[in-house]
Design an enzyme around this catalytic site. Structure first.
Site, PDB file in Angstrom:
ATOM      1  N   TYR A  64       0.851  -1.197   0.000  1.00  0.00           N
ATOM      2  CA  TYR A  64       0.000   0.000   0.000  1.00  0.00           C
ATOM      3  C   TYR A  64       0.883   1.243   0.000  1.00  0.00           C
ATOM      4  O   TYR A  64       0.711   2.148  -0.821  1.00  0.00           O
ATOM      5  CB  TYR A  64      -0.903  -0.017   1.240  1.00  0.00           C
ATOM      6  CG  TYR A  64      -1.496   1.316   1.619  1.00  0.00           C
ATOM      7  CD1 TYR A  64      -0.865   2.138   2.552  1.00  0.00           C
ATOM      8  CD2 TYR A  64      -2.674   1.763   1.040  1.00  0.00           C
ATOM      9  CE1 TYR A  64      -1.395   3.384   2.888  1.00  0.00           C
ATOM     10  CE2 TYR A  64      -3.214   2.999   1.386  1.00  0.00           C
ATOM     11  CZ  TYR A  64      -2.561   3.807   2.313  1.00  0.00           C
ATOM     12  OH  TYR A  64      -3.087   5.028   2.647  1.00  0.00           O
TER      13      TYR A  64
HETATM   14  N1  LIG Z   1      -8.676   7.321   6.835  1.00  0.00           N
HETATM   15  C1  LIG Z   1      -7.422   7.618   7.164  1.00  0.00           C
HETATM   16  O1  LIG Z   1      -7.044   7.669   8.368  1.00  0.00           O
HETATM   17  C2  LIG Z   1      -6.418   7.885   6.086  1.00  0.00           C
HETATM   18  C3  LIG Z   1      -6.802   7.993   4.757  1.00  0.00           C
HETATM   19  N2  LIG Z   1      -5.836   8.242   3.791  1.00  0.00           N
HETATM   20  C4  LIG Z   1      -6.239   8.389   2.394  1.00  0.00           C
HETATM   21  O2  LIG Z   1      -7.337   9.281   2.294  1.00  0.00           O
HETATM   22  C5  LIG Z   1      -8.214   8.835   1.230  1.00  0.00           C
HETATM   23  C6  LIG Z   1      -9.616   8.606   1.787  1.00  0.00           C
HETATM   24  O3  LIG Z   1      -9.488   7.718   2.912  1.00  0.00           O
HETATM   25  P1  LIG Z   1     -10.802   6.968   3.476  1.00  0.00           P
HETATM   26  O4  LIG Z   1     -11.996   7.826   3.306  1.00  0.00           O
HETATM   27  O5  LIG Z   1     -10.459   6.417   4.815  1.00  0.00           O
HETATM   28  O6  LIG Z   1     -10.908   5.770   2.411  1.00  0.00           O
HETATM   29  P2  LIG Z   1     -11.866   4.490   2.449  1.00  0.00           P
HETATM   30  O7  LIG Z   1     -10.960   3.291   2.436  1.00  0.00           O
HETATM   31  O8  LIG Z   1     -12.898   4.636   3.486  1.00  0.00           O
HETATM   32  O9  LIG Z   1     -12.590   4.610   1.015  1.00  0.00           O
HETATM   33  C7  LIG Z   1     -11.827   4.402  -0.129  1.00  0.00           C
HETATM   34  C8  LIG Z   1     -12.680   4.699  -1.351  1.00  0.00           C
HETATM   35  O10 LIG Z   1     -11.970   4.255  -2.506  1.00  0.00           O
HETATM   36  C9  LIG Z   1     -12.803   3.344  -3.234  1.00  0.00           C
HETATM   37  N3  LIG Z   1     -12.024   2.319  -3.911  1.00  0.00           N
HETATM   38  C10 LIG Z   1     -11.142   1.447  -3.349  1.00  0.00           C
HETATM   39  N4  LIG Z   1     -10.625   0.642  -4.305  1.00  0.00           N
HETATM   40  C11 LIG Z   1     -11.206   1.007  -5.490  1.00  0.00           C
HETATM   41  C12 LIG Z   1     -11.091   0.560  -6.839  1.00  0.00           C
HETATM   42  N5  LIG Z   1     -10.276  -0.455  -7.161  1.00  0.00           N
HETATM   43  N6  LIG Z   1     -11.845   1.166  -7.784  1.00  0.00           N
HETATM   44  C13 LIG Z   1     -12.678   2.189  -7.465  1.00  0.00           C
HETATM   45  N7  LIG Z   1     -12.832   2.671  -6.213  1.00  0.00           N
HETATM   46  C14 LIG Z   1     -12.086   2.074  -5.237  1.00  0.00           C
HETATM   47  C15 LIG Z   1     -13.722   2.729  -2.191  1.00  0.00           C
HETATM   48  O11 LIG Z   1     -14.863   2.182  -2.833  1.00  0.00           O
HETATM   49  P3  LIG Z   1     -15.738   1.006  -2.107  1.00  0.00           P
HETATM   50  O12 LIG Z   1     -16.630   1.695  -1.145  1.00  0.00           O
HETATM   51  O13 LIG Z   1     -16.456   0.355  -3.253  1.00  0.00           O
HETATM   52  O14 LIG Z   1     -14.736   0.060  -1.451  1.00  0.00           O
HETATM   53  C16 LIG Z   1     -14.030   3.963  -1.348  1.00  0.00           C
HETATM   54  O15 LIG Z   1     -14.970   4.770  -1.995  1.00  0.00           O
HETATM   55  C17 LIG Z   1      -7.578   7.573   0.665  1.00  0.00           C
HETATM   56  O16 LIG Z   1      -6.783   7.897  -0.462  1.00  0.00           O
HETATM   57  C18 LIG Z   1      -6.706   7.090   1.807  1.00  0.00           C
HETATM   58  O17 LIG Z   1      -5.629   6.273   1.367  1.00  0.00           O
HETATM   59  C19 LIG Z   1      -4.501   8.333   4.092  1.00  0.00           C
HETATM   60  C20 LIG Z   1      -4.093   8.221   5.405  1.00  0.00           C
HETATM   61  C21 LIG Z   1      -5.027   8.036   6.489  1.00  0.00           C
HETATM   62  N1  LIG Z   2      -7.995   3.864   1.667  1.00  0.00           N
HETATM   63  C1  LIG Z   2      -7.654   3.997   2.955  1.00  0.00           C
HETATM   64  N2  LIG Z   2      -6.387   4.332   3.284  1.00  0.00           N
HETATM   65  C2  LIG Z   2      -6.050   4.428   4.601  1.00  0.00           C
HETATM   66  C3  LIG Z   2      -6.982   4.192   5.607  1.00  0.00           C
HETATM   67  C4  LIG Z   2      -8.322   3.863   5.223  1.00  0.00           C
HETATM   68  O1  LIG Z   2      -9.202   3.648   6.072  1.00  0.00           O
HETATM   69  N3  LIG Z   2      -8.595   3.766   3.908  1.00  0.00           N
HETATM   70  N4  LIG Z   2      -6.649   4.268   6.920  1.00  0.00           N
HETATM   71  C5  LIG Z   2      -5.365   4.457   7.286  1.00  0.00           C
HETATM   72  C6  LIG Z   2      -5.012   4.253   8.730  1.00  0.00           C
HETATM   73  O2  LIG Z   2      -6.144   4.353   9.535  1.00  0.00           O
HETATM   74  C7  LIG Z   2      -3.909   5.102   9.324  1.00  0.00           C
HETATM   75  O3  LIG Z   2      -3.994   6.376   8.973  1.00  0.00           O
HETATM   76  C8  LIG Z   2      -3.888   5.019  10.843  1.00  0.00           C
HETATM   77  O4  LIG Z   2      -3.135   3.941  11.217  1.00  0.00           O
HETATM   78  C9  LIG Z   2      -4.302   4.748   6.301  1.00  0.00           C
HETATM   79  N5  LIG Z   2      -4.795   4.728   4.936  1.00  0.00           N
END
Ligand SMILES: NC(=O)C1=CN([C@@H]2O[C@H](COP(=O)(O)OP(=O)(O)OC[C@H]3O[C@@H](n4cnc5c(N)ncnc54)[C@H](OP(=O)(O)O)[C@@H]3O)[C@@H](O)[C@H]2O)C=CC1
Ligand SMILES: Nc1nc2c(c(=O)[nH]1)N=C([C@H](O)[C@@H](O)CO)CN2
Length: 239
Positions: free
Chosen positions: A149
Site C-alpha cells: 500500500y
Molecule cells: N482514513 C485515514 O485515516 C487515512 C486515509 N488516507 C487516504 O485518504 C483517502 C480517503 O481515505 P478513506 O476515506 O479512509 O478511504 P476508504 O478506504 O474509506 O474509502 C476508499 C474509497 O476508494 C474506493 N475504492 C477502493 N478501491 C477502489 C477501486 N479499485 N476502484 C474504485 N474505487 C475504489 C472505495 O470504494 P468502495 O466503497 O467500493 O470500497 C471507497 O470509496 C484515501 O486515499 C486514503 O488512502 C490516508 C491516510 C489516512
Molecule cells: N484507503 C484507505 N487508506 C487508509 C486508511 C483507510 O481507512 N482507507 N486508513 C489508514 C489508517 O487508519 C492510518 O492512517 C492510521 O493507522 C491509512 N490509509
C-alpha cells in the site's frame, strides 16, 4: 456557470465528505464511486452527477475517464481520493494480486484519468485549475505491515511531481498526506492508542481537515508540486 469538481471514491468517509462540502459551497460535483452506499444516494439527491466503476485495469480506468469527461466537460479540479488499504498478504501469490490492485487504484487510475481529463480542466496560466492526489504520510515513511500500500502511495506522490511539471502553467498538481483520520475495524485498541500516543496533537483528524487542505490548495495560485501533511504531527512522532 458553477465550477465543477470531480471526486473519486466519493461513496464513503473522506471522499463522501469532500463531495458533500463542495456541494455545500455551490460547486457542481461529479462523484465517482464503486459500491452503492447511502452516502452516494444522498449526493445524487443533492444534484451530484454519478459515475460508477472499479479501477481494475487500464481498460476500466479509460472507460471511467471517458464517462467522467462526458459528465463534466469543464472541470475546476479533480480530487483523486479512491484508495484500497490492507495489510500485505503473507503469501506471495496473494501479495502479488494486492500489488496489482493497489497499483491500479493508486497509480494507474490517476495517471489515466489525469491524462484524459487534462483537456477538460478549465485552468489558465493566470488562474490554474487543480489536480489533487490524496496520498498518505506513510508514503514517506512506510509501515512494513502495509508495504505494498505504502509503495503505491509513494508512486502516486511521485506522479504528483511529474504531473506538476507536465501540466504547468495551466494546471497545479499537489498531494495531501492524511495522518490518522479514521481507523479500520481491524485496527486493535493497542494500535489505536499507540498511534494517538505518537501524534503530537494527541487526537484523530477529521474529513473536514482534509477538505480544508483541499480548499487551501485551490485558493493558492502559486502552489504546485507540493506535498502537504494533514496529520496532527503524526509523521514526526513525539520523541
Ligand atoms: N482514513 C485515514 O485515516 C487515512 C486515509 N488516507 C487516504 O485518504 C483517502 C480517503 O481515505 P478513506 O476515506 O479512509 O478511504 P476508504 O478506504 O474509506 O474509502 C476508499 C474509497 O476508494 C474506493 N475504492 C477502493 N478501491 C477502489 C477501486 N479499485 N476502484 C474504485 N474505487 C475504489 C472505495 O470504494 P468502495 O466503497 O467500493 O470500497 C471507497 O470509496 C484515501 O486515499 C486514503 O488512502 C490516508 C491516510 C489516512
Ligand atoms: N484507503 C484507505 N487508506 C487508509 C486508511 C483507510 O481507512 N482507507 N486508513 C489508514 C489508517 O487508519 C492510518 O492512517 C492510521 O493507522 C491509512 N490509509
Amino acid at each position: 456557470m458553477q465550477p465543477c469538481v470531480a471526486v473519486t471514491g466519493a461513496n464513503r468517509n473522506i471522499g463522501a465528505h469532500l463531495a458533500a462540502r463542495f456541494l455545500d459551497e455551490g460547486f457542481g460535483v461529479v462523484a465517482h464511486y464503486r459500491s452503492e452506499t447511502a452516502a452516494i444516494e444522498r449526493l445524487a439527491a443533492r444534484g451530484a452527477r454519478l459515475v460508477r466503476g472499479s479501477f481494475d485495469d487500464a481498460a476500466a480506468c479509460t472507460d471511467i475517464a471517458e464517462r467522467l469527461a462526458a459528465a463534466a466537460p469543464s472541470l475546476r479540479a479533480i480530487i483523486h481520493n479512491a484508495s484500497s488499504f490492507a495489510p500485505t498478504a503473507a503469501d506471495i501469490p496473494a501479495a502479488a494480486t494486492q500489488f496489482q490492485d493497489f497499483f491500479a487504484v493508486h497509480m494507474l487510475a490517476p495517471y489515466i484519468l489525469n491524462t484524459h481529463l487534462a483537456a477538460h480542466l478549465d485552468g489558465t496560466p493566470e488562474a490554474p485549475a487543480d489536480i489533487i492526489h490524496i496520498t498518505d504520510i506513510y508514503a514517506d515513511n512506510p509501515a512494513p505491515a502495509q508495504d505494498l500500500y505504502c509503495a503505491t502511495k509513494a508512486g502516486l506522490q511521485n506522479l504528483s511531481l511529474a504531473f506538476a511539471k507536465r501540466y504547468a502553467p495551466r494546471i497545479k498538481v499537489n498531494a495531501i498526506q492524511p495522518g490518522p483520520i479514521s481507523f479500520e475495524a481491524w485496527h486493535d485498541e493497542n494500535h489505536r492508542s499507540a498511534v494517538l500516543e505518537a501524534t503530537p496533537l494527541g487526537r484523530m483528524g477529521s474529513p473536514e481537515a482534509i477538505y480544508a487542505a483541499v480548499r487551501a490548495i485551490m485558493a493558492n495560485d502559486y502552489q504546485t508540486g507540493a506535498v502537504i501533511p494533514v496529520d496532527g504531527g503524526r509523521r514526526l512522532g513525539r520523541g
